[in-house]
Motif scaffolding. Structure first.
Motif, short mmCIF file in Angstrom:
data_model
loop_
_atom_site.label_atom_id
_atom_site.label_comp_id
_atom_site.label_asym_id
_atom_site.label_seq_id
_atom_site.Cartn_x
_atom_site.Cartn_y
_atom_site.Cartn_z
N UNK A 1 2.65 4.27 -1.09
CA UNK A 1 2.65 5.12 -2.35
C UNK A 1 4.00 5.39 -2.82
N UNK A 2 4.81 5.48 -1.47
CA UNK A 2 6.36 5.94 -2.19
C UNK A 2 7.29 4.81 -2.23
N UNK A 3 6.84 3.71 -2.03
CA UNK A 3 7.56 2.69 -2.03
C UNK A 3 8.76 2.53 -0.94
N UNK B 1 0.62 -1.08 0.02
CA UNK B 1 0.02 0.09 0.01
C UNK B 1 0.91 1.25 -0.11
#
Lengths: 335, 343
Positions: free
Chosen positions: A286-288, A284
């Motif tokens: 979003x920025x990895x 989940x």
């Protein structure tokens, strides 16, 4: 897995029709190619919406916990004689069942509150690996055929092997079959490369303190504090997270690096013996941010210090809930 | 006066970017590990020649994730004001902004730079920044829907310069006086009528390439009449209550103001907030008028498609698709719009 999907739909339909459960938490097709999304089926006629394949990512134990707690809260406003039970059916693969075990062991709800629809698992598609395989393009259409994935992008067509985009935690999964089930669906899935489970952690442990700290700060600097990791985690169920406490406020909400690091450190440490490596937090983000490396290190510590694998069975006693005379204590600082 | 236009050879663009970056701060899409992000171009950091769009929305350059507003010193008795925070940076250029994101600046201007309320922090950064947009000659994503919410692949809203890829050349249109400040970097080949025609063709074909069409403007009537409706029970159940959609969104702009004190040094900071967070409207008393994710989702949707329209005109969505791509549980704003239109 096609047969599993069909069987799953039948079982869910039966449970709903026989009023054995009030809701079945499962997966339905998403709006984007090769995605599935959580769904809550309350009507037996909707059971055919359920899908089950490598596109099903989230650990649904999170929703089981949330639905049961919300119901319990709501029942407090009902006269005792009018209170109703709610039984939740959960589509659960290995990691999901381990999370359910943890929630049960931590007395979050009674065993009777859930019906576990146990499914075998060959691993799921890691959204980030999938995007990388597309090299910046976005999938407009896609399908999985056996062990191959075919994708249409606005620039053309692409094919690659399913195994190349499976999540890291799936590739080395030790529990890809349910550890606890009420309804067993499908045959057992073949074993994964569990012996390589700690390969990355082993390598990380060999780095110097400075190198490890540098990696930690680099990864945490990506975090935007959206809290998707915490909110997706079935073991992160505190009613009010310490970062959201305001009387007093413990952690600042600015982009201050130390605040972000404190949030992530504390969340990670709360996971000792409680992280099942389902990969939801990673999928989940979003920025990895590489959260798994740190969680996996604590998982390894729990195994080495307390011979414990989180949620592996109902009989195991969680390491932080018990005391043994021979517990290792050589890590305790001795001046 | 006719608009200044220039034609530059494709190979010249990198040189232009380099020369501007040598004279002032230039922020452009940069590859950072696995993500494409807007970042400062400097030694060792080069602007991507070809990109879809950035992961992060460029709103953060005018409305940062965290921003100090003022400072104060804690004294024996009370506090002493220690000055407003000043923007120390000079002129800067945001290069390679997609037209949807540039439109988000125009939409945010309506709020942060309106007659009755002016936000000095936002306005100062905005005034110091020249926005060079890059038309979407090729539509980047299948999830793009700018044309449904008032934009287009060649929209000029919010841009000072618009570049359009004509094949062998870029057409540079200098839309504002601020944009004209960059004229000297773009050589002296003026654009002819043929270039204009080619641009129009590209604009028309790009618009046709947009795959998603949603009736975003047709649902206003429903939203006006249905603050209470069973439909609002259907969106939020799988929502994780994380802030991904709002933090990725180029137009979401809600914030929280906090005081942070270290020993005697205090500062007042403005941080991004998210209507998806349970703490968002929690009052001092402990009461929360939006007690569950249902009310929070209704707020997010209404704010974009009803309240903003009522207050300022445009829909507060530019159709970039970031929330669609980033939502961990696939809550798709396009589907919500489509579902409402069927009610």
């Amino acid at each position: 897995m096609e047969n599993v999907e069909k069987k799953l739909q039948e079982e869910a339909k039966k449970l709903l029709a026989d009023k054995k459960v009030d809701v079945v938490i499962g997966y339905e097709r998403g709006t984007l190619p090769l995605t599935a999304t959580p769904v809550f089926i309350t009507d037996a006629g909707d059971a055919e919406k359920l899908v089950y394949d490598a596109t099903c990512v989230q650990n649904l134990a999170k929703y089981a916990h949330d639905i049961i707690s919300a119901h319990r809260e709501a029942q407090k406003k009902v006269k005792p004689e009018d209170r109703k039970n709610k039984v939740v059916g959960v589509v659960a693969r290995g990691c999901t069942t381990r999370s359910l075990v943890i929630q049960l062991q931590e007395r979050q709800y009674d065993r009777e509150s859930i019906v576990i629809l146990g499914v075998p698992c060959d691993g799921y598609i890691d959204p980030k690996k999938f995007n990388l395989a597309l090299d910046g393009e976005q999938a407009a259409e896609g399908s999985v055929n056996g062990d191959q994935i075919a994708v249409k992008t606005l620039a053309g067509e692409k094919k690659f092997a399913l195994k190349d985009v499976l999540a890291d935690n799936c590739i080395t999964c030790r529990f890809n079959n349910p550890v606890i089930s009420d309804v067993v669906i499908g045959d057992k899935a073949p074993a994964k490369a569990a012996d390589k489970e700690y390969e990355k952690v082993d390598a990380f442990e060999k780095l110097s303190t400075e190198e490890r700290w540098a990696y930690f700060t680099k990864e945490m600097s990506k975090c935007i504090r959206c809290y998707a990791c915490r909110n997706a985690c079935p073991s992160c169920y505190c009613k009010v997270c310490f970062v959201e406490q305001t009387m007093p406020q413990f952690v600042g909400t600015s982009a201050e690096q130390t605040d972000t690091q404190i949030f992530q450190l504390l969340r990670t440490f709360h996971m000792v013996g409680r992280c099942v490596d389902c990969g939801s937090c990673v999928s989940v983000c979003p920025m990895g941010v590489d959260l798994r490396n740190f969680l996996k290190k604590l998982d390894k510590d729990a195994l080495e210090l307390f011979e414990h694998r989180a949620g592996a069975s109902m009989e195991d006693v969680p390491p932080l809930s018990t005391y043994r005379e021979n517990d290792k204590e050589d890590f305790i600082y001795n001046p | 006066m006719a608009m200044e236009k220039r034609l530059i050879k494709k190979g010249e663009l990198a040189g232009i970017v380099g020369r501007i970056a040598g004279d002032m701060s230039l922020l452009a899409p940069v590859k950072e590990e696995d993500n494409v992000l807007f970042e400062l171009v400097k030694d060792g950091v080069t602007a991507l020649p070809d990109f879809k769009n950035t992961k992060n929305a460029p709103k953060s350059f005018f409305f940062p994730r965290s921003e100090t507003l003022m400072r104060y010193i804690r004294k024996q008795k009370g506090m002493e004001f220690a000055g407003l925070e000043k923007d120390e940076q000079g002129e800067r250029v945001l290069f390679g902004v997609r037209p949807c994101d540039a439109r988000s600046f125009a939409i945010l201007d309506l709020l942060f730079d309106q007659d009755k309320y002016k936000d000095p922090y936002y306005i100062e950064k905005r005034n110091k920044t020249t926005v060079v947009a890059m038309s979407c000659a090729k539509v980047p994503y299948a999830t793009c829907f700018c044309t449904s919410v008032g934009g287009s692949p060649t929209s000029t809203d919010g841009s000072d310069v618009l570049l359009t890829d004509l094949g062998d050349e870029f057409l540079a249109e200098f839309l504002t006086d601020k944009g004209k400040g960059l004229l000297k970097y773009f050589g002296d080949k003026t654009a002819d009528a043929q270039a204009d025609k080619k641009k129009e063709e590209i604009a028309a074909s790009a618009e046709k390439e947009i795959k998603t069409s949603i009736p975003a403007k047709e649902i206003k009537g429903f939203l006006d009449a249905n603050f209470e409706h069973p439909f609002w029970d259907t969106i939020h159940k799988k929502c994780l209550a994380c802030g991904t959609c709002t933090f990725m969104c180029p137009t979401c702009h809600c914030f929280d103001i906090q005081d942070e004190v270290k020993a005697a040094d205090g500062k007042r900071v403005r941080n991004w907030d998210s209507c998806m967070f349970p703490l968002f409207t929690k009052e001092t008393s402990g009461h929360n008028p939006r007690p569950s994710q249902k009310e929070r989702w209704r707020q997010r949707f209404m704010h974009k498609f009803r309240y903003y329209v009522d207050m300022f005109g445009p829909i507060a969505c530019v159709g970039c698709g970031r929330c669609v791509m980033s939502c961990p549980v696939n809550i798709d704003i396009r589907k919500i719009v489509a579902d409402i239109s069927k009610l």
